[in-house]
Design a protein around this motif. Structure first.
Motif, PDB file in Angstrom:
ATOM      1  N   LEU A 168     -45.554 -86.190 -56.992  1.00  0.00           N
ATOM      2  CA  LEU A 168     -45.152 -87.574 -57.752  1.00  0.00           C
ATOM      3  C   LEU A 168     -46.155 -88.588 -57.333  1.00  0.00           C
ATOM      4  O   LEU A 168     -46.851 -89.257 -57.959  1.00  0.00           O
ATOM      5  N   LEU A 169     -45.912 -89.027 -56.001  1.00  0.00           N
ATOM      6  CA  LEU A 169     -46.394 -90.316 -55.266  1.00  0.00           C
ATOM      7  C   LEU A 169     -48.001 -90.064 -55.117  1.00  0.00           C
ATOM      8  O   LEU A 169     -48.737 -90.985 -55.454  1.00  0.00           O
ATOM      9  N   GLU A 170     -48.444 -88.663 -55.041  1.00  0.00           N
ATOM     10  CA  GLU A 170     -49.797 -88.631 -54.790  1.00  0.00           C
ATOM     11  C   GLU A 170     -50.489 -88.451 -56.030  1.00  0.00           C
ATOM     12  O   GLU A 170     -51.722 -89.131 -56.168  1.00  0.00           O
ATOM     13  N   ASP A 171     -49.903 -87.544 -57.090  1.00  0.00           N
ATOM     14  CA  ASP A 171     -50.719 -87.336 -58.262  1.00  0.00           C
ATOM     15  C   ASP A 171     -50.436 -88.467 -59.420  1.00  0.00           C
ATOM     16  O   ASP A 171     -51.513 -88.635 -60.152  1.00  0.00           O
ATOM     17  N   ASN A 175     -42.075-100.417 -58.049  1.00  0.00           N
ATOM     18  CA  ASN A 175     -40.732-100.112 -58.062  1.00  0.00           C
ATOM     19  C   ASN A 175     -40.268 -98.357 -58.079  1.00  0.00           C
ATOM     20  O   ASN A 175     -39.567 -98.038 -57.242  1.00  0.00           O
ATOM     21  N   ALA A 176     -40.991 -97.939 -58.848  1.00  0.00           N
ATOM     22  CA  ALA A 176     -41.015 -96.476 -58.933  1.00  0.00           C
ATOM     23  C   ALA A 176     -41.133 -95.818 -57.841  1.00  0.00           C
ATOM     24  O   ALA A 176     -40.589 -95.056 -56.999  1.00  0.00           O
ATOM     25  N   GLN A 177     -42.513 -96.178 -57.155  1.00  0.00           N
ATOM     26  CA  GLN A 177     -42.929 -95.831 -55.923  1.00  0.00           C
ATOM     27  C   GLN A 177     -41.944 -95.809 -54.797  1.00  0.00           C
ATOM     28  O   GLN A 177     -41.500 -94.801 -53.953  1.00  0.00           O
ATOM     29  N   ARG A 210     -37.629 -93.664 -51.277  1.00  0.00           N
ATOM     30  CA  ARG A 210     -36.175 -93.450 -50.755  1.00  0.00           C
ATOM     31  C   ARG A 210     -35.826 -92.041 -51.015  1.00  0.00           C
ATOM     32  O   ARG A 210     -35.195 -91.554 -49.887  1.00  0.00           O
ATOM     33  N   VAL A 211     -36.242 -91.315 -52.202  1.00  0.00           N
ATOM     34  CA  VAL A 211     -35.921 -90.077 -52.355  1.00  0.00           C
ATOM     35  C   VAL A 211     -36.301 -88.942 -51.245  1.00  0.00           C
ATOM     36  O   VAL A 211     -35.514 -88.200 -50.674  1.00  0.00           O
ATOM     37  N   ARG A 212     -37.634 -89.332 -50.999  1.00  0.00           N
ATOM     38  CA  ARG A 212     -38.054 -88.383 -49.800  1.00  0.00           C
ATOM     39  C   ARG A 212     -37.388 -88.873 -48.636  1.00  0.00           C
ATOM     40  O   ARG A 212     -37.243 -87.973 -47.573  1.00  0.00           O
ATOM     41  N   ARG A 213     -37.153 -90.038 -48.099  1.00  0.00           N
ATOM     42  CA  ARG A 213     -36.543 -90.357 -46.693  1.00  0.00           C
ATOM     43  C   ARG A 213     -34.825 -89.661 -46.778  1.00  0.00           C
ATOM     44  O   ARG A 213     -34.734 -89.067 -45.955  1.00  0.00           O
ATOM     45  N   ALA A 214     -34.338 -89.447 -47.804  1.00  0.00           N
ATOM     46  CA  ALA A 214     -33.027 -89.113 -48.111  1.00  0.00           C
ATOM     47  C   ALA A 214     -33.226 -87.536 -47.814  1.00  0.00           C
ATOM     48  O   ALA A 214     -32.078 -86.792 -47.079  1.00  0.00           O
ATOM     49  N   ALA A 215     -34.097 -86.772 -48.480  1.00  0.00           N
ATOM     50  CA  ALA A 215     -34.283 -85.623 -48.287  1.00  0.00           C
ATOM     51  C   ALA A 215     -34.766 -85.341 -46.870  1.00  0.00           C
ATOM     52  O   ALA A 215     -34.186 -84.159 -46.281  1.00  0.00           O
ATOM     53  N   GLN A 216     -35.503 -86.226 -46.446  1.00  0.00           N
ATOM     54  CA  GLN A 216     -36.051 -85.560 -45.024  1.00  0.00           C
ATOM     55  C   GLN A 216     -34.897 -85.812 -44.126  1.00  0.00           C
ATOM     56  O   GLN A 216     -34.573 -85.074 -43.038  1.00  0.00           O
TER      57      GLN A 216
END
Lengths: 480, 211
Positions: free
Chosen positions: A289-292, A300-302, A307-313
């Motif tokens: 999503l972030l790249e495409d 804001n969405a980015q 945050r979603v990515r950090r939580a997942a990591q």
């Protein structure tokens, strides 16, 4: 067999001693009594003879006829034990005498009688009796008779012979009778002793003493002994049964426990493993999503996606730690000699390479060795040193030390730092899984590292504990 | 010789271990010898020296002692008397000796008295009668008077017993002894103890008329 001999010997000796003592006493008393009565009888006889002689010589004395008196005295020949005899006038002059043989002698003067009719005295070899001759209430002279003690001696010798024969016969009888005692007393005791020895030597409680046919204390003893054996046997059986049951139960529990443990581990493993796939999707699609769609998403969405990515990591890291924690408990332990100092130095250089900007002074004592699993101990050392490295990050300069205490018998290894430290009140919470004393924003981490260290140390049979103070550093001690 | 023996014994004692038993035996032997010597030699000499008074003293004692060996029949008149009389018929050879001998003596609970009688009829009341030698001439008369009377007759007169007297003193080598005519005594109803007869020189048993 010695006890067999000793107890029957004791019984035989006891019987012989008792009967011998009783017989000796009895024979002694009889002989003493008999000697006394023989002496009495002898004195009585001498007195009678003296009376007869005195009576028959009173006319001779009164009419001064010693020849007649000597005739009277010669009648004493009939008693071979009379050695000599004599008649004296009232004023003590010898009047007539009798001698048994040439070796005899006439007593010179009779001992003075003091108002007595007769007196007598005994010495070792003879008895002498002196009697007043009274004719019609008037003293007419004295007569004495001297007798040897041959008769008495012969009688005493005969008695002694009889006593010795009786004693010998009695002791022989006791010897012959004693086997009966042995059968009645010694044999049951010996038998009982033999059974007791078998019991104590072989721990065999199934043997029994043969009961005696009598109804005495010995039979009671044998019966009670057998009863005791039965009780011991029962208790033994009950104990063994209980023991077997207990072992069976323990085995069952262990089986159940290990099964549930394996289940749990399998569950944890599969959970963490299966959780990874959706996490990877979440992270991957967020990245896509972030790249495409970077041009279509506002800032804001980015940020939300970031945050979603950090939580997942973060969650992925948590799962990795959990897996490694479960691996610690599951994997096989190898044991070899390890150079802990070298291990610490290599970890320290790794850390400094990763963050070359930090100014941390590592002080590592060289030559510290230990026996353990190389992979697990490296993991433990890494966790501890990384821990110190992390909590000293707030300070511009820091000092991390690895050494071994020489203080007490345990001689624990020490990893210390002068970093953030912790509140000593919460020291017990340090080693719990997912327990943290600092927030993730302060110092990043999952709270699994020290739990892993504790598990590794415990698997090596060691102990771990910590001391610390807020902003003054922490010190970890561990033994192996 | 005895002294020599003692000397020898002393030498042995002095030289070697003392033999107590032998010494004691010898001492006893010595004492015995002394006693025997006294009885056989010294005593007769004393008797001989004293002579006649000694002889009658013995005879007086014998008179009293004879009485103690004789039993009188219970029917005899003399038995009923309170006193036991010993009489001397004729000239008295005893003097005070007889009185001294019997003084205070009793026989069968009766006081013994010494009496001198001259008349034959007085002699009948006596238990014992000593017939003095002075009566030798009328002995036949005396004995006839006392025939069947319970009186024990004693005398020094020779052949007194053969002639019907009961007891006759005999001098036998410094000793005074006696003969008994038992028949005479039995005729008179007297019984003489066998103890008395035992010490008599002779005992005549068959009745013989006096010669």
């Amino acid at each position: 067999m010695v006890s067999d001999y000793s107890i029957s010997k004791k019984l035989t000796w006891m019987n012989m001693l008792v009967s011998g003592a009783a017989l000796l006493l009895a024979c002694g008393a009889f002989i003493a009594y008999d000697v006394a009565s023989l002496r009495e009888g002898m004195i009585y006889n001498l007195s009678m003879q003296a009376q007869i002689v005195g009576f028959n010589s009173s006319s001779a004395l009164l009419f001064n006829d010693p020849h007649s008196a000597e005739n009277t005295l010669s009648a004493l020949k009939a008693w071979p034990n009379i050695v000599s005899a004599g008649i004296f006038t009232p004023d003590g002059r010898p009047f007539a005498s009798y001698l048994r043989g040439r070796d005899g002698r006439v007593l010179t003067l009779p001992p003075i009688l003091q108002g007595k009719t007769e007196i007598y005295r005994f010495n070792r070899s003879e008895a002498v009796l002196v009697r007043r001759i009274v004719f019609q209430e008037r003293e007419t002279g004295f007569v004495y008779i001297q007798s040897d003690l041959e008769g008495l001696k012969v009688r005493v010798a005969q008695y002694l012979g009889v006593a010795a024969a009786v004693l010998a016969t009695s002791l022989l009888a006791v010897l012959l009778i004693s086997p009966v005692f042995r059968r009645a007393i010694a044999e049951p005791i010996v038998h009982l002793a033999g059974i007791a020895r078998i019991v104590s030597r072989d721990r065999d409680y199934s043997v029994r003493a043969t009961p005696t046919s009598d109804h005495d204390e010995l039979s009671v003893l044998v019966d009670d002994f057998n009863d005791m054996l039965s009780q011991i046997q029962l208790r033994d059986a009950a104990l063994q049964q209980a023991h077997g049951e207990l072992e069976q139960r323990v085995a069952e529990r262990t089986r159940e426990l290990s099964a549930s443990n394996k289940e749990l581990e399998a569950f944890a493993y599969s959970v963490s493993h299966d959780l990874r796939a959706p996490l990877r999707s979440i992270d991957g699609f967020s990245q896509a999503l972030l790249e495409d769609y970077a041009d279509k998403l506002d800032a804001n969405a980015q940020d939300h996606l970031q945050r979603v990515r950090r939580a997942a990591q973060r969650m992925s890291a948590l799962i990795d730690d959990m897996l490694s924690l479960s691996r610690v408990t599951r994997c096989e332990l190898r044991r070899e000699k390890l150079d802990l100092s070298a291990m610490a130095k290599s970890i320290a250089s790794d850390l400094q390479e990763a963050e070359p900007g930090r100014c941390v002074d590592f002080v590592i004592e060289s030559g510290l060795t230990a026996v353990g699993d190389p992979q697990l101990l490296r993991s433990a050392m890494e966790n501890l040193l990384r821990n110190s490295w992390k909590y000293t990050s707030g300070h511009p300069t820091a000092r991390i030390e690895f050494c071994r205490s020489e203080e007490n018998g345990l001689r624990p290894f020490i990893v210390s730092d002068d970093g953030a430290g912790f509140d000593a009140r919460y020291a017990d919470r340090l080693f719990g899984a997912f327990q943290r004393l600092h927030t993730a924003t302060e110092f990043p981490g999952t709270g699994v590292g020290l739990a892993t260290v504790q598990r590794i140390i415990h698997r090596h049979g060691g102990e771990i504990w910590a001391e610390g103070e807020v902003e003054k550093g922490a010190t970890f001690y561990f033994t192996l | 010789m005895r002294i020599k023996k003692r000397g020898a014994a002393k030498r042995i004692l002095g030289r070697a271990a003392l033999d107590l038993a032998r010494k004691w035996r010898q001492r006893v032997l010595l004492r015995w010898a002394v006693s025997i010597a006294f009885v056989t030699i010294v005593e007769p000499c004393i008797s001989a020296q004293k002579g006649k008074p000694q002889e009658y003293e013995v005879k007086a004692t014998y008179l009293y002692n004879f009485a103690r060996f004789v039993e009188w029949p219970a029917t005899a008149a003399t038995v009923k008397s309170d006193a036991f009389t010993i009489c001397v018929l004729g000239q008295d050879p005893f003097g005070a000796i007889l009185d001294a001998v019997v003084a205070g003596e009793t026989i069968d609970g009766k006081v013994v008295l010494a009496k001198r009688v001259l008349k034959l009829q007085d002699a009948v009341s006596c238990r014992v009668l000593y017939v003095s030698s002075s009566e030798e001439s009328r002995l036949k008369e005396v004995l006839a008077a006392l025939d069947k009377v319970c009186v024990l007759t004693v005398s020094d007169i020779p052949q007194f017993s053969q002639r019907g007297g009961m007891i006759q003193f005999v001098q036998e080598s410094n000793r005074i002894r006696f003969e008994v005519n038992l028949a005479s005594a039995e005729d008179a109803g007297l019984s003489l103890s066998s103890e008395l007869l035992k010490v008599a020189i002779t005992v005549r048993r068959n009745s013989q008329p006096g010669d």
